[in-house]
Design a protein around this motif. Structure first.
Motif, PDB file in Angstrom:
ATOM      1  N   VAL A 179      13.058  56.000  -3.913  1.00  0.00           N
ATOM      2  CA  VAL A 179      11.928  56.449  -3.109  1.00  0.00           C
ATOM      3  C   VAL A 179      10.891  55.330  -2.984  1.00  0.00           C
ATOM      4  O   VAL A 179      10.386  55.044  -1.889  1.00  0.00           O
ATOM      5  N   LEU A 180      10.578  54.690  -4.101  1.00  0.00           N
ATOM      6  CA  LEU A 180       9.605  53.608  -4.068  1.00  0.00           C
ATOM      7  C   LEU A 180      10.095  52.446  -3.206  1.00  0.00           C
ATOM      8  O   LEU A 180       9.324  51.870  -2.425  1.00  0.00           O
ATOM      9  N   VAL A 181      11.356  52.089  -3.337  1.00  0.00           N
ATOM     10  CA  VAL A 181      11.916  51.001  -2.535  1.00  0.00           C
ATOM     11  C   VAL A 181      11.855  51.348  -1.055  1.00  0.00           C
ATOM     12  O   VAL A 181      11.545  50.491  -0.212  1.00  0.00           O
ATOM     13  N   ILE A 186       9.260  50.409   4.253  1.00  0.00           N
ATOM     14  CA  ILE A 186       8.474  50.838   5.415  1.00  0.00           C
ATOM     15  C   ILE A 186       7.222  49.973   5.555  1.00  0.00           C
ATOM     16  O   ILE A 186       6.861  49.538   6.661  1.00  0.00           O
ATOM     17  N   VAL A 187       6.562  49.724   4.431  1.00  0.00           N
ATOM     18  CA  VAL A 187       5.364  48.873   4.450  1.00  0.00           C
ATOM     19  C   VAL A 187       5.718  47.475   4.952  1.00  0.00           C
ATOM     20  O   VAL A 187       4.986  46.870   5.752  1.00  0.00           O
ATOM     21  N   LEU A 188       6.849  46.949   4.493  1.00  0.00           N
ATOM     22  CA  LEU A 188       7.289  45.614   4.904  1.00  0.00           C
ATOM     23  C   LEU A 188       7.550  45.561   6.409  1.00  0.00           C
ATOM     24  O   LEU A 188       7.088  44.638   7.100  1.00  0.00           O
ATOM     25  N   GLY A 214       1.299  38.820   0.158  1.00  0.00           N
ATOM     26  CA  GLY A 214       2.082  38.486  -1.023  1.00  0.00           C
ATOM     27  C   GLY A 214       2.710  39.715  -1.665  1.00  0.00           C
ATOM     28  O   GLY A 214       3.902  39.718  -1.993  1.00  0.00           O
ATOM     29  N   PHE A 215       1.915  40.770  -1.841  1.00  0.00           N
ATOM     30  CA  PHE A 215       2.455  41.985  -2.451  1.00  0.00           C
ATOM     31  C   PHE A 215       3.466  42.663  -1.526  1.00  0.00           C
ATOM     32  O   PHE A 215       4.465  43.230  -1.994  1.00  0.00           O
ATOM     33  N   THR A 216       3.228  42.604  -0.217  1.00  0.00           N
ATOM     34  CA  THR A 216       4.193  43.173   0.729  1.00  0.00           C
ATOM     35  C   THR A 216       5.531  42.448   0.642  1.00  0.00           C
ATOM     36  O   THR A 216       6.595  43.069   0.700  1.00  0.00           O
TER      37      THR A 216
END
Length: 370
Positions: A179-181, A186-188, A214-216
């Motif tokens: 789920v987190l991945v 989606i964010v990426l 960077g975090f994305t």
């Protein structure tokens, strides 16, 4: 508890080789980048995606190497092992960066001649720790969190996700991690297709915008690699190194997509390469077997040189980029002898650092911590 005396698992030699292929292409990308006028006309156009490949590969190897060891290893022991593996070459990269900075001269950075030595040494010492410096302490003018050795930004994010993995993410089951991945994916995609430049380039400044990039860039590939290590069982594929390295080179060297009129198209290419193609490449590489011989030696050599050349080459790129800037309009076809010298010099320095410094220091630290 002897936290370093864990049984060594068999390596995936082809994955080591792929890391080396990506690192060598990064150096070529940065040499060619000096001659580009924008993101649109860079040669080896998607070479920047090698960083995202490194993150995914790191997550996969992390899961394989450590997921089943936490009963025998403390969090402190884990961090100690990661520091021994990564930090010596961080120090070397910053030291080389400081030396190259001191002797640099280019119209590109008119202010560096006025940087006092004490400030250069302070930035170098902070760089040894990999703690990012704010924009106010940037001594080059590119707003880098590590102005002496730009690629240090990716090692900073590597440490961040290593900490997240050790402190909590390692405990997630396959469903929760999936789920987190998916959310990170989606964010990426959203960032890539809506970015101002139509790509995922960035992450090297201590600003809100660059930290977001960077975090994305790190969250999806690292934890997707971790998930991949848990859910996929490699099979037996022939010529896996050949096919996986060719596919990786194709992704990184593929021309710009969409042009200036359709920036979103290249963002879609970036995100789909990271989300779909890179896991396939890692799967192919993990599924191959290498008998003792030339192929195994090549992969080992590429794996050994990959990190040293990645973390030490950029100070020479600063010098080469400055030289190109001083010769306005210089094309790669004209500058190729100097480009080749830069590439070869970076390679030789990395190899010397590996054999004369990195391997002896890591062996000494490993013995000391036992």
């Amino acid at each position: 508890m002897n936290t370093n005396a864990l049984a060594t698992k068999p390596h995936y030699p082809i994955l080591d080789g792929l890391r080396g292929v990506a690192a060598l292409l990064v150096v070529a990308f940065h040499v060619c980048e000096a001659h580009a006028t924008s993101h649109l006309d860079q040669m080896i156009n998607h070479g920047y995606l090698a960083v995202d490949f490194f993150f995914l590969l790191s997550g996969f190897v992390m899961g394989y190497a450590y997921d089943d060891r936490w009963g025998k290893m403390t969090i402190g022991g884990f961090f100690k092992r990661r520091l021994i593996r990564l930090q010596p070459m961080v120090v070397m990269g910053m030291l080389i960066g400081a030396i190259c900075f001191y002797f640099s001269a280019s119209n590109m950075w008119p202010g560096i001649s006025g940087v006092p030595v004490w400030k250069l040494l302070v930035v170098m010492l902070i760089g040894f720790t990999l703690i990012p410096v704010p924009v106010s302490m940037d001594i080059r003018g590119w707003q880098e969190m590590h102005p002496l050795d730009g690629p240090g930004w990716s090692l900073f994010f590597e440490y961040v996700v290593n900490i997240l993995y050790a402190l909590g993410f390692r405990k997630l089951g396959k469903v929760a991690l999936s789920v987190l991945v998916a959310v990170f994916g989606i964010v990426l995609i959203h960032y890539a297709v809506t970015s101002k430049t139509g790509d995922v380039i960035g992450g090297w400044s201590l600003t809100a915008e660059q930290l977001r990039i960077g975090f994305t860039r790190v969250m999806f590939p690292f934890f997707a690699g971790l998930l991949l290590s848990r859910v996929v069982k490699p099979t037996q594929l022939n010529n896996a190194f050949l096919w996986s390295s060719l596919l990786l080179a194709l992704v990184l060297c593929f021309p710009r997509v969409g042009g200036a009129e359709h920036l979103w198209a290249n963002g879609l290419y970036d995100s789909l390469s990271i989300i779909l193609l890179f896991p396939i490449i890692v799967y192919i590489g993990a599924s191959g077997k290498l008998a003792e011989g030339k192929g195994a030696r090549v992969c080992k050599f590429l794996g050994d040189i990959s990190y040293p050349i990645y973390i030490t080459h950029y100070p020479f790129i600063y010098i080469y980029t400055g030289w190109v800037s001083n010769h306005k309009g210089m094309k790669l076809v004209e500058a190729w002898p100097w480009a080749l010298l830069t590439y070869t010099g970076a390679f030789l320095v990395a190899y010397a650092a590996l054999k004369l410094y990195d391997e002896p220091v890591r062996n000494w630290l490993t013995k000391k911590t036992r």
